[in-house]
Motif scaffolding. Structure first.
Motif, PDB file in Angstrom:
ATOM      1  N   TYR A 188      22.605  21.443  -2.414  1.00  0.00           N
ATOM      2  CA  TYR A 188      22.721  19.991  -2.505  1.00  0.00           C
ATOM      3  C   TYR A 188      23.024  19.379  -1.144  1.00  0.00           C
ATOM      4  O   TYR A 188      23.395  20.089  -0.203  1.00  0.00           O
ATOM      5  CB  TYR A 188      23.812  19.610  -3.511  1.00  0.00           C
TER       6      TYR A 188
ATOM      7  N   ASN B 173      25.438  17.903  -0.012  1.00  0.00           N
ATOM      8  CA  ASN B 173      26.776  18.146   0.537  1.00  0.00           C
ATOM      9  C   ASN B 173      26.971  19.613   0.904  1.00  0.00           C
ATOM     10  O   ASN B 173      28.094  20.097   0.993  1.00  0.00           O
ATOM     11  CB  ASN B 173      27.847  17.708  -0.465  1.00  0.00           C
TER      12      ASN B 173
ATOM     13  N   GLY C  86      28.616  23.515 -15.534  1.00  0.00           N
ATOM     14  CA  GLY C  86      28.669  23.637 -14.079  1.00  0.00           C
ATOM     15  C   GLY C  86      27.984  24.881 -13.533  1.00  0.00           C
ATOM     16  O   GLY C  86      28.031  25.139 -12.339  1.00  0.00           O
ATOM     17  N   CYS C  87      27.296  25.650 -14.389  1.00  0.00           N
ATOM     18  CA  CYS C  87      26.669  26.885 -13.912  1.00  0.00           C
ATOM     19  C   CYS C  87      25.264  26.624 -13.384  1.00  0.00           C
ATOM     20  O   CYS C  87      24.533  27.562 -13.095  1.00  0.00           O
ATOM     21  CB  CYS C  87      26.638  27.928 -15.014  1.00  0.00           C
ATOM     22  N   ALA C  88      24.880  25.365 -13.291  1.00  0.00           N
ATOM     23  CA  ALA C  88      23.593  24.963 -12.690  1.00  0.00           C
ATOM     24  C   ALA C  88      22.403  25.068 -13.640  1.00  0.00           C
ATOM     25  O   ALA C  88      21.270  25.204 -13.197  1.00  0.00           O
ATOM     26  CB  ALA C  88      23.317  25.726 -11.403  1.00  0.00           C
ATOM     27  N   LYS C  89      22.652  24.972 -14.911  1.00  0.00           N
ATOM     28  CA  LYS C  89      21.543  24.930 -15.875  1.00  0.00           C
ATOM     29  C   LYS C  89      20.696  23.686 -15.639  1.00  0.00           C
ATOM     30  O   LYS C  89      19.480  23.765 -15.515  1.00  0.00           O
ATOM     31  CB  LYS C  89      22.080  24.882 -17.322  1.00  0.00           C
ATOM     32  N   SER C  90      21.380  22.528 -15.591  1.00  0.00           N
ATOM     33  CA  SER C  90      20.640  21.275 -15.409  1.00  0.00           C
ATOM     34  C   SER C  90      19.915  21.273 -14.077  1.00  0.00           C
ATOM     35  O   SER C  90      18.770  20.839 -13.990  1.00  0.00           O
ATOM     36  CB  SER C  90      21.595  20.087 -15.458  1.00  0.00           C
ATOM     37  N   THR C  91      20.589  21.754 -13.037  1.00  0.00           N
ATOM     38  CA  THR C  91      19.968  21.783 -11.718  1.00  0.00           C
ATOM     39  C   THR C  91      18.665  22.577 -11.779  1.00  0.00           C
ATOM     40  O   THR C  91      17.629  22.139 -11.265  1.00  0.00           O
ATOM     41  CB  THR C  91      20.934  22.415 -10.696  1.00  0.00           C
TER      42      THR C  91
HETATM   43  N1  LIG Z   1      23.954  15.699  -6.810  1.00  0.00           N
HETATM   44  C1  LIG Z   1      24.804  16.722  -6.633  1.00  0.00           C
HETATM   45  N2  LIG Z   1      25.403  16.896  -5.442  1.00  0.00           N
HETATM   46  C2  LIG Z   1      26.255  17.938  -5.244  1.00  0.00           C
HETATM   47  N3  LIG Z   1      26.575  18.849  -6.169  1.00  0.00           N
HETATM   48  C3  LIG Z   1      26.007  18.721  -7.392  1.00  0.00           C
HETATM   49  C4  LIG Z   1      25.104  17.654  -7.686  1.00  0.00           C
HETATM   50  N4  LIG Z   1      24.706  17.792  -8.965  1.00  0.00           N
HETATM   51  C5  LIG Z   1      25.329  18.877  -9.451  1.00  0.00           C
HETATM   52  N5  LIG Z   1      26.121  19.435  -8.505  1.00  0.00           N
HETATM   53  C6  LIG Z   1      26.936  20.646  -8.663  1.00  0.00           C
HETATM   54  O1  LIG Z   1      26.068  21.722  -8.969  1.00  0.00           O
HETATM   55  C7  LIG Z   1      26.645  22.551  -9.952  1.00  0.00           C
HETATM   56  C8  LIG Z   1      25.714  22.700 -11.120  1.00  0.00           C
HETATM   57  O2  LIG Z   1      25.606  21.475 -11.791  1.00  0.00           O
HETATM   58  P1  LIG Z   1      24.733  21.310 -13.093  1.00  0.00           P
HETATM   59  O3  LIG Z   1      23.384  21.871 -12.842  1.00  0.00           O
HETATM   60  O4  LIG Z   1      24.810  19.904 -13.525  1.00  0.00           O
HETATM   61  O5  LIG Z   1      25.510  22.251 -14.132  1.00  0.00           O
HETATM   62  P2  LIG Z   1      25.330  22.383 -15.698  1.00  0.00           P
HETATM   63  O6  LIG Z   1      24.158  21.584 -16.126  1.00  0.00           O
HETATM   64  O7  LIG Z   1      25.143  23.845 -15.921  1.00  0.00           O
HETATM   65  O8  LIG Z   1      26.595  21.925 -16.310  1.00  0.00           O
HETATM   66  C9  LIG Z   1      27.987  21.952 -10.323  1.00  0.00           C
HETATM   67  O9  LIG Z   1      28.988  22.641  -9.623  1.00  0.00           O
HETATM   68  C10 LIG Z   1      27.879  20.527  -9.834  1.00  0.00           C
HETATM   69  O10 LIG Z   1      29.141  20.073  -9.435  1.00  0.00           O
END
Ligand SMILES: Nc1ncnc2c1ncn2[C@@H]1O[C@H](COP(=O)(O)OP(=O)(O)O)[C@@H](O)[C@H]1O
Ligand SMILES: [Mg+2]
Lengths: 371, 299
Positions: free
Chosen positions: A13, A15, A40-45
């Motif tokens: 990301y 950051n 928070g395991c990055a499923k959505s990502t």
């Molecule tokens: N836009 C972003 N910028 C920085 N970190 C992010 C962003 N979106 C998600 N994260 C981080 O990436 C990780 C995975 O997020 P996410 O894919 O939403 O998890 P999940 O869907 O499994 O709950 C988390 O630690 C979250 O804090």
């Protein structure tokens, strides 16, 4: 036709936080793949990188053999259902459904026919002229489903679509989605699905295969049965199954007839386990025993009953065995038949269903390694 | 008081219930009388203005009452004619010629710029947004002279261009800021769904963002409308020929040119000048209030 291949996929990301650490995953055409893992395991990502809503920092996503890394979402042949429905609030249900087709300049007749068909399948015909704010949660989710369906995509992506619904509705929507998937498959339509959830019940009941994730890494990919019976590591073992598997740290001793020691107590795991264990696996390990496989036994682990939750046909018993606690699920009859006068009982695992995990890394070292 | 009355009602006898109800009524009466009184006090100058516009010139300073003794439309008739070759209709039309492009282009340009700031990452975004906010804090007077020289060199003096062209380039930082805040409160999912549905960035803006932004855009248009209607300094600086005067300048004109001020005409035209803003405000009131309370977006 629409196979999804993920190769060394990475996400960093803005950051500098690395959310996805080079994962590999193949989803066969028509397969229902569930991504599951704690929040928070990055499923959505991962899902959003497949969709094209998030840039890919490394690796490749291929849909139907075509690398889609640099294609916009609309050109990837995907459709997505969001957790909070994401219906267009200013459009009637009808327009919500047809928005994508209208952007493609499809003919009016074609759009109407497609809308009618989707509305029929999802039983939302009476809702077509309503605005999203006039829909209940379940109805809104069906419309969102319809918006995905109408595009006849190659891959369906779901991001926790049921988590805003109440338990009852969730159960019925679960069935509806799996039925729909089977139906599409039977009709020979593209029906590859990637379904994200943090709910293991959804994962176990819906998935052809399940991909368990933790902190941006894949822990195991397998069908539900394998995942339950042969977890690759302690994380998967603890994540899948309810109540959670008992994971007890102790020491493994003995040769072909190994013994597990914890505190002053010991359990024999039997020669069958001895054969399954990775050669030379002794010393500090974690023993995994599902509550359902912990049954009363004279020479087992003795523990004080802390709590007994009566669930009707079964009783969930919490035991204090000194160092740690154990949870055992007994049938009501088994529980009644116990001598509980001292407040303590003794239980032993069904060794054939128990697992031994390496203490560091948590790898399962009892998966028939002898073979 | 009312709270206590209802809470004790079940246990109290019928007598005390009646007393409590009575007390609640009195308290309500006191409250409303007070509010009405204060409201009237605040509105009085406006009421007086409307009343006085129907008075004769002599009567205006004769009494502080607002009901005219011999109501007359003389002020309106003569005021409308003005002492120039043009009627007030001309000045209203001039105002309209400024307001129309200014309001429309403000809405378009501010929506575009706000969309960019709220939804995209680009190099220098932080600095650009900071300078946008900085222009908000800059006192207007500071830029008057440089602006004047710029527009003079462009040959725009005595035209309406200096009055609306800056707005067409999102020159009103306040509106951009307002729209950015509003957009930030709207979840991105709808836009993402649109992108999955195949919309490009511009289509997403037109079909999804603008409709979602509509309450805020209406507020922007309304504010711009009212401020432009009331703007005196801008036209005063840039417009010099009487035929191009907007209403705000024309009102001042009637003060300048007549030696004995015809207050009834000025007041009558002031009332007319108030009307458009008032009418537009009441028509758009619903959206206006939605727009200001930016947080109230359903997810
Ligand atoms: N836009 C972003 N910028 C920085 N970190 C992010 C962003 N979106 C998600 N994260 C981080 O990436 C990780 C995975 O997020 P996410 O894919 O939403 O998890 P999940 O869907 O499994 O709950 C988390 O630690 C979250 O804090
Ligand atoms: Mg998520």
């Amino acid at each position: 036709m629409a196979r999804l291949e993920i190769r060394n996929l990475e996400k960093v990301y803005g950051n500098a936080f690395k959310a996805v650490h080079g994962i590999n995953l193949d989803v066969a055409d028509g397969e229902f793949m569930v991504l599951v893992g704690p929040s928070g395991c990055a499923k959505s990502t991962t899902l959003r990188m497949i969709a094209g809503l998030e840039t890919i920092s490394g690796g490749e996503v291929r849909i139907g053999g075509r690398v889609v890394n640099n294609l916009p979402p609309g050109k990837r042949g995907i459709a997505m259902v969001f957790q909070n429905y994401a219906l267009y609030p200013h459009m009637k249900v009808r327009s919500n459904l047809s928005f994508g087709l209208r952007l493609q300049h499809k003919s009016k007749a074609e759009i109407e026919a497609a809308t009618a068909e989707v509305a029929r399948i999802l039983e939302i015909e009476p809702l077509l002229d309503r605005l999203p704010k006039e829909l209940s949660g379940g109805q809104a989710q069906r419309v969102a489903l319809g918006r995905a369906l109408i595009k006849k995509p190659e891959v369906f992506l779901f991001d926790e679509p049921l988590s805003n619904l109440d338990a009852k509705l969730r159960a019925s929507m679960r069935v509806r989605i799996t039925d729909l998937h089977k139906r599409l498959k039977a009709e020979g339509m593209s029906s590859t699905v990637v379904y994200v959830t943090h709910d293991q019940t959804e994962a176990m009941t819906m998935g052809d295969r399940i991909c368990v994730m933790k902190e941006g890494r894949i822990m195991q990919v397998a069908d539900p049965k394998t995942l339950y019976n042969e977890p690759a590591n302690a994380f998967v073992a603890g994540f899948i199954g309810s109540p959670e598997m008992n994971l007890v740290d102790g020491a493994l001793e003995g040769g072909s007839d190994p013994v597990f020691r914890i505190g002053g107590q010991a359990v024999r795991l039997g020669p069958q386990m001895g054969a399954r264990l990775r050669p030379g696996a002794r010393g500090d390990v974690t023993l995994g025993m599902r509550p359902q496989h912990l049954k009363p036994a004279a020479d087992g682990l003795k523990g004080q009953i802390v709590n007994a939750e009566f669930m009707g046909h079964e009783v969930v018993v919490h035991l204090d065995i000194g160092r740690t606690r154990l949870v055992s699920v007994l049938s009501a009859a088994e529980y009644e038949g116990l001598d509980r006068s001292s407040g303590a009982i003794s239980v032993a695992p069904d060794a054939s269903a128990a697992h031994v995990f390496a203490r560091d890394g948590g790898e399962n070292i009892s998966l028939a390694h002898a073979s | 008081m009312t709270m206590i009355a209802t809470e004790t009602a079940p246990v109290a006898t019928t007598d005390t219930t009646a007393v409590d109800r009575r007390r609640a009524q009195i308290s309500a009466m006191v409250r409303y009388t007070l509010l009405f009184g204060v409201g009237l006090l605040m509105l009085y100058p406006l009421i007086w203005l409307v009343g006085a516009s129907f008075k004769t010139n002599n009567e205006i300073f004769g009494s502080i009452g607002f009901i005219p003794e011999n109501p007359t439309l003389e002020g309106y008739r003569q005021g409308w004619e003005t002492s120039t070759p043009y009627t007030f209709g001309r000045f209203f039309w001039n105002t309209f010629l400024i307001i129309l492009p200014k309001t429309i282009f403000t809405a378009i340009s501010c929506a575009l710029v706000a969309y960019g700031f709220a939804r995209f990452e680009f190099p220098g975004k932080k600095i650009l947004f900071a300078s946008l906010i900085a222009t908000l804090l800059l006192p207007n007077v500071v830029t008057r002279i440089p602006q004047y020289i710029l527009f003079r060199d462009l040959g725009w003096l005595d035209t309406y261009l200096p009055l609306w062209v800056p707005s067409a380039f999102a020159g009103d930082a306040f509106f951009v800021f307002m729209l950015v805040q509003f957009l930030r409160a709207i979840p991105r999912d709808m836009e993402e769904a649109a992108r999955v549905d195949g919309a490009n960035t511009f289509q997403t803006l037109i079909y999804i963002v603008v409709p979602l932004l509509m309450p805020a855009l209406i507020s922007v248009a309304l504010f711009q409308f009212m401020w432009t209607m009331n703007d005196f300094l801008g036209p005063l600086i840039y417009i010099s020929s009487v035929e191009k005067f907007p209403v705000s300048l024309a009102l001042k004109l009637s003060i300048d040119t007549t030696e004995a001020f015809e207050w009834n005409r000025i007041l009558a035209m002031s009332v007319l000048a108030l009307l458009p803003a008032l009418v537009v405000f009441f028509i758009a009131q619903k959206y206006f209030i939605e727009g200001i309370s930016a947080g109230g977006v359903k997810g």
